[in-house]
Structures are given as structure tokens and as C-alpha cells.
Design an enzyme around this catalytic site. Structure first.
Site, short mmCIF file in Angstrom:
data_model
loop_
_atom_site.label_atom_id
_atom_site.label_comp_id
_atom_site.label_asym_id
_atom_site.label_seq_id
_atom_site.Cartn_x
_atom_site.Cartn_y
_atom_site.Cartn_z
NE ARG A 179 -12.05 9.14 1.90
CZ ARG A 179 -11.03 8.30 1.78
NH1 ARG A 179 -9.84 8.64 2.22
NH2 ARG A 179 -11.20 7.12 1.22
CB SER A 209 -1.84 3.84 -3.86
OG SER A 209 -2.33 4.89 -3.05
N GLY A 210 -4.97 3.32 -3.06
CA GLY A 210 -6.24 4.01 -3.18
C GLY A 210 -6.04 5.51 -3.27
CG ASP A 260 -1.71 1.19 1.45
OD1 ASP A 260 -2.30 1.67 0.48
OD2 ASP A 260 -1.78 1.68 2.59
CE LYS A 272 -4.97 -0.28 -1.95
NZ LYS A 272 -4.30 0.04 -0.68
CG ASP A 316 -1.78 7.49 0.87
OD1 ASP A 316 -2.39 8.56 0.92
OD2 ASP A 316 -1.22 7.08 -0.16
CG ASN A 342 -8.00 0.33 1.16
OD1 ASN A 342 -7.42 0.37 2.25
ND2 ASN A 342 -7.64 1.09 0.15
CD GLU A 376 -3.93 7.56 4.87
OE1 GLU A 376 -4.48 7.61 3.75
OE2 GLU A 376 -3.59 6.49 5.41
CG ASP A 394 -2.51 1.53 6.51
OD1 ASP A 394 -2.93 2.53 7.12
OD2 ASP A 394 -2.56 1.44 5.28
#
Length: 211
Positions: free
Chosen positions: A56, A99-100, A11, A144, A13, A170, A20, A167
Site C-alpha cells: 500500500r 499505530s500501523g 489504535d 503493538k 485509525d 493487527n 484510515e 478495531d
């Protein structure tokens, strides 16, 4: 392309970087606190990731693309990341990031850390500013896991020779798909389901896990 010995998918962030990124961008719009609270809920698995991300990103409407330089200056690599990626390469492995977060930041950060391949979301832009929507399909939990499987096939790596490090909620499907799922600096729900939990915020602690 020669086959790799193994694949490590991270991942981004709060994993390879301390921040983040969506919160850093939101700071540019004066909406950092609201977005931080929504991010925390998404990482704990309390809300659907894609729905949360769209709401967001909407808060980022009007942020100038020119402010990304300031965002990048605030990105902090996680301690030990350079050592870990060097060790992956020394042992014939591939270092990947899914990554999201956003390509607009990761396209600078990933190569600076020595990452071989990466994938993230993209932010729609009009007139030099963010429009508040995600451009294209969202990289969510299923995305992912799919990236890990796709890269394993690309690099000729057996599923059992893959490691996923994350972490947030997701990251769980990616960790389930990997030969070894590592919870790093992770939320409680992620620690409970991981194969292995790493507590100290130092990625060099993962070097002994490499094949």
C-alpha cells in the site's frame, strides 16, 4: 517519572480518529479506492499486515510531503475521544497510541487529542516526496503488543492494569497482552476474540471501564 495507576493503549485509525490515514494520503495520488480495498483486507486479517502495508505504501510513491497539510485537515477525531482522554488523566492514567499508520500525521494528531505517548511507522522521503517505502521497522501486531508491554514497564503499571482498544486484526496481540482487550467499532474477527465489545462509535462509552 511517577508511576501511573493504569495505562490505556489505543489504535489510531478508525479508533481515536474516524479515518484510515493511508487512504487519505492515497487520495492525493488518485489511488484511494485501491488502497482502501487493501486496507480492509488487512484489517479483517486476510493478509499479512506488514506485506500489505509495504504494497500500500508503494502506491503512495511521489505524493508530495506538502500535501500532508491537506490530509491533516481531513482527519476527524472520533466522538468522545477528548472526554475519554480527559477522564484517563483525571483518574491518574496514561493515554497511549500505537499505530500501523504514520508518525507524519500522528505527531500532529496525538498531542492535539491529549495523548501522552505514541508510536507509528515512518514514510521515507526524498526530494520532498514519498519514495514508496516504509522507513525503519514496521509497527505490526507484534510491535503493538511490545509497545504496550514497554509502556507498562516505563510507567510502572501492572499488566492487569492495562487496557487495549482497537478495531483490526493487527490489534489482537496487543489486546491479548492487555489486562482488558476492547473491540471498538471492530471487524468480526476482533469482536470474537475481545474481552469486551463496544458498538456505538463514541469513545466516551469506555469511561465506565476505567479503574
Amino acid at each position: 517519572m511517577p508511576d501511573a495507576r493504569f495505562l490505556v493503549v489505543f489504535d489510531a485509525d478508525s479508533t481515536i480518529i474516524r479515518n484510515e490515514v493511508i487512504e487519505l494520503i492515497a487520495d492525493e495520488a488518485g489511488r484511494g479506492a485501491e488502497v482502501a480495498a487493501a486496507t480492509e483486507a488487512a484489517m479483517r486479517g486476510e493478509v499479512d499486515f506488514a506485506t500489505s502495508l509495504r504494497s500500500r505504501v508503494q502506491e503512495l510513491t511521489g505524493v508530495p510531503v506538502a500535501s500532508f497539510a491537506r490530509v491533516l485537515s481531513r482527519v476527524e477525531p472520533t466522538p468522545g475521544v477528548h472526554e475519554l482522554i480527559a477522564a484517563i488523566h483525571d483518574r491518574g492514567g496514561v493515554a497511549a497510541v500505537v499505530s500501523g499508520g504514520f508518525h507524519e500525521i500522528l505527531d500532529t494528531v496525538a498531542p492535539s487529542l491529549g495523548v501522552d505517548v505514541w508510536r507509528a511507522n515512518r514514510l521515507a522521503v526524498s526530494g520532498g516526496a514519498l519514495t514508496g517505502v516504509v522507513d525503519g521497522p514496521i509497527v505490526d501486531a507484534a510491535g503493538k503488543a511490545e509497545a504496550l508491554r514497554e509502556w507498562a514497564q516505563t510507567y510502572g503499571v501492572a499488566p492487569s492494569a492495562t487496557i487495549a482498544v482497537g478495531d483490526g486484526a493487527n490489534d489482537l496481540l496487543m489486546m491479548d497482552a492487555a489486562g482488558l482487550g476492547v473491540a471498538f467499532n471492530a471487524k468480526p474477527a476482533v469482536r470474537r476474540r475481545a474481552d469486551l465489545v463496544v458498538g456505538p462509535v463514541d469513545l466516551a462509552a469506555l469511561i465506565p471501564l476505567l479503574p
